[in-house]
Design a protein around this motif. Structure first.
Motif, mmCIF file in Angstrom:
data_model
loop_
_atom_site.group_PDB
_atom_site.id
_atom_site.type_symbol
_atom_site.label_atom_id
_atom_site.label_comp_id
_atom_site.label_asym_id
_atom_site.label_seq_id
_atom_site.Cartn_x
_atom_site.Cartn_y
_atom_site.Cartn_z
ATOM 1 N N ASP A 99 0.634 -1.721 0.246
ATOM 2 C CA ASP A 99 -0.004 -0.064 0.230
ATOM 3 C C ASP A 99 0.328 1.636 -0.120
ATOM 4 O O ASP A 99 0.096 2.220 0.277
ATOM 5 N N ASP B 212 -6.074 2.042 7.862
ATOM 6 C CA ASP B 212 -7.358 1.583 7.079
ATOM 7 C C ASP B 212 -8.378 0.334 7.922
ATOM 8 O O ASP B 212 -9.211 0.512 7.467
ATOM 9 N N ARG C 117 3.095 6.040 2.413
ATOM 10 C CA ARG C 117 1.601 5.623 1.963
ATOM 11 C C ARG C 117 0.472 6.166 0.966
ATOM 12 O O ARG C 117 0.105 7.227 0.942
ATOM 13 N N SER D 117 -2.672 6.198 1.115
ATOM 14 C CA SER D 117 -3.642 7.556 1.481
ATOM 15 C C SER D 117 -2.909 8.977 2.198
ATOM 16 O O SER D 117 -3.562 9.081 3.062
ATOM 17 N N LEU E 115 -7.767 13.443 6.264
ATOM 18 C CA LEU E 115 -6.745 13.134 4.534
ATOM 19 C C LEU E 115 -8.221 13.798 3.550
ATOM 20 O O LEU E 115 -7.883 14.685 2.819
#
Length: 450
Positions: free
Chosen positions: A64, A147, A181, A183, A366
């Motif tokens: 990821d 996550d 990452r 994310s 985010l």
């Protein structure tokens, strides 16, 4: 075939970046576990003595994650904390992270690559990365989340396993390459240079959550907002968000030079700390706290007509008692840090009897990061970069922040070879204008510290 760095600087297409071999080692700014006790009993914990620049091994990517070729980064106060080994050595964070097992074990090393800001180009991606491609220009959120943790899906900052990248994790952004990452990724504003884009994510998103986001003070038009350190890394963005949202920013600064910076950024009233008799010693004297608060309150009322609705706090021990006193009845103190000390003293009567609120805030999730980035991408908020150093001078760059000699943000060139590179939308840049994009660049040259 050119090296990966050569291909990057030449603007090679994604397929060429993928063909270029990854180096086995890369240049990074780091601290060493063996130095963790070097400042015990030392008065001046000079970070130039603990920060190193050299070669470190290239880590393997998790599914990821992406590998970002970092073109530029920036100094944050957490870089200073790391290099001072305070409040605890960050190697403890790395061991705690590694205890999860699996890919997290990579982070427990005898060196810690620092840096919680970065802008660059994706050069590799893990097998689980879907929405990003090699060649994308990105900036990085400073927050890593889990996550698979339920709380993360309500608010990434509420997850017990959220961490600040480059502070509580290894392989940070003050380097030629960084492990990020998927994310954490945010599109880079096309009209900004690498160093202009790199200096924004951590401080701007933190200020956005504190003032604008649903979990912060939620400022509205006409709100008077007192901003401590209005010309610093956090305060310079806070000032812009207040002004952009129709509020009235009131800044407190520590020098005439910083007062000019605060005015350029939009402060309607600027107060020098010396005008109110504020120094670090008043925190231990309740009477002096009230005296300073009254003095500040009079100046604010004279300047803008009323008491603050909101106080933007991050200084901590030296200012928190004054903040609690000076904010109006029913007002809000929102805090994200304590650079002058974590143990706060204040008169609780002014909290409970005047129905005030205190909101703790930390970084940004985010969605908030993307919302803040949109304001940069459209030119409504601008970078607060004042100086730029090469990575080799990270010690001096961090020292300027440690000794509070900086204004706004201190940038660091990593793989970029000079300031001004990385702009891919010169038309938008020209329409906004260089003066608007760089309000602080001609104002301050960092002096060499003794």
């Amino acid at each position: 075939m050119p090296t990966l760095s050569e291909a990057l600087l030449a603007g090679a297409p994604p397929e060429e970046l993928e063909r270029a071999a990854l180096p086995e080692e890369y240049t990074a700014a780091y601290i060493r576990a063996e130095d963790a006790g070097m400042f015990e009993g030392v008065g001046d914990k000079d970070v130039r003595k603990s920060l190193h620049v050299g070669q470190v091994p290239m880590p393997e990517l998790a599914p990821d994650e992406v590998l970002v070729a970092v073109m530029a980064s920036a100094v944050n106060y957490n870089t200073v904390w790391s290099a001072m080994f305070e409040p605890i050595p960050t190697f403890r964070f790395l061991k705690q992270f590694a205890a999860q097992g699996g890919w997290a074990e990579r982070h427990d090393l005898p060196y810690h690559v620092l840096g919680s800001d970065g802008a660059g180009v994706i050069v590799r991606k893990g097998s689980g990365v879907r929405r990003w491609q090699v060649g994308d220009h990105v900036v990085t959120s400073c927050v890593q989340v889990d996550d698979q943790e339920p709380a993360t899906h309500g608010d990434g900052m509420m997850g017990a396993e959220q961490r600040i990248w480059g502070f509580e994790t290894n392989f940070g952004g003050l380097a030629h390459y960084a492990v990020v990452r998927a994310s954490q990724l945010i599109p880079k504003a096309a009209h900004l240079s690498w160093e202009e884009a790199a200096c924004n994510p951590l401080c701007a998103s933190t200020a956005y959550r504190m003032l604008v986001g649903d979990r912060g003070a939620r400022i509205k038009q006409g709100d008077v907002v007192l901003i401590w350190g209005a010309a610093g890394g956090l305060g310079a963005y806070a000032t812009q968000f207040v002004r952009n949202g129709g509020g009235i920013p009131v800044g407190v600064v520590s020098s005439p030079e910083k007062a000019e910076a605060a005015r350029r950024l939009g402060c309607e009233l600027v107060v020098d700390r010396s005008e109110i008799g504020l120094d670090d010693s008043i925190a231990d004297d309740p009477a002096k706290v009230i005296e300073v608060g009254k003095r500040l309150g009079r100046i604010i009322r004279k300047g803008v007509g009323e008491d603050p609705h909101v106080v933007f706090e991050h200084v901590g021990r030296a200012t928190f008692g004054v903040s609690m006193f000076v904010v109006r009845r029913g007002g809000t103190v929102v805090t994200c840090g304590s650079s002058s000390g974590y143990q706060h003293t204040y008169d609780n009567r002014y909290l409970w009897m005047k129905l005030k609120r205190v909101i703790g805030s930390h970084a940004a999730n985010l969605q908030e990061q993307w919302e803040a980035n949109r304001l940069f991408a459209t030119g409504r908020i601008v970078p607060t970069l004042s100086t730029v150093h090469p990575l080799a001078e990270i010690g001096e760059a961090a020292r300027s922040v440690q000794t509070n000699r900086h204004i706004g943000k201190v940038g660091v060139l990593c793989q970029a070879t000079a300031p001004g590179q990385g702009v891919t939308d010169p038309v938008l840049r020209a329409s906004i204008g260089e003066d608007r994009l760089n309000p602080l660049r001609d104002l301050h040259q960092v002096r060499t510290a003794s």
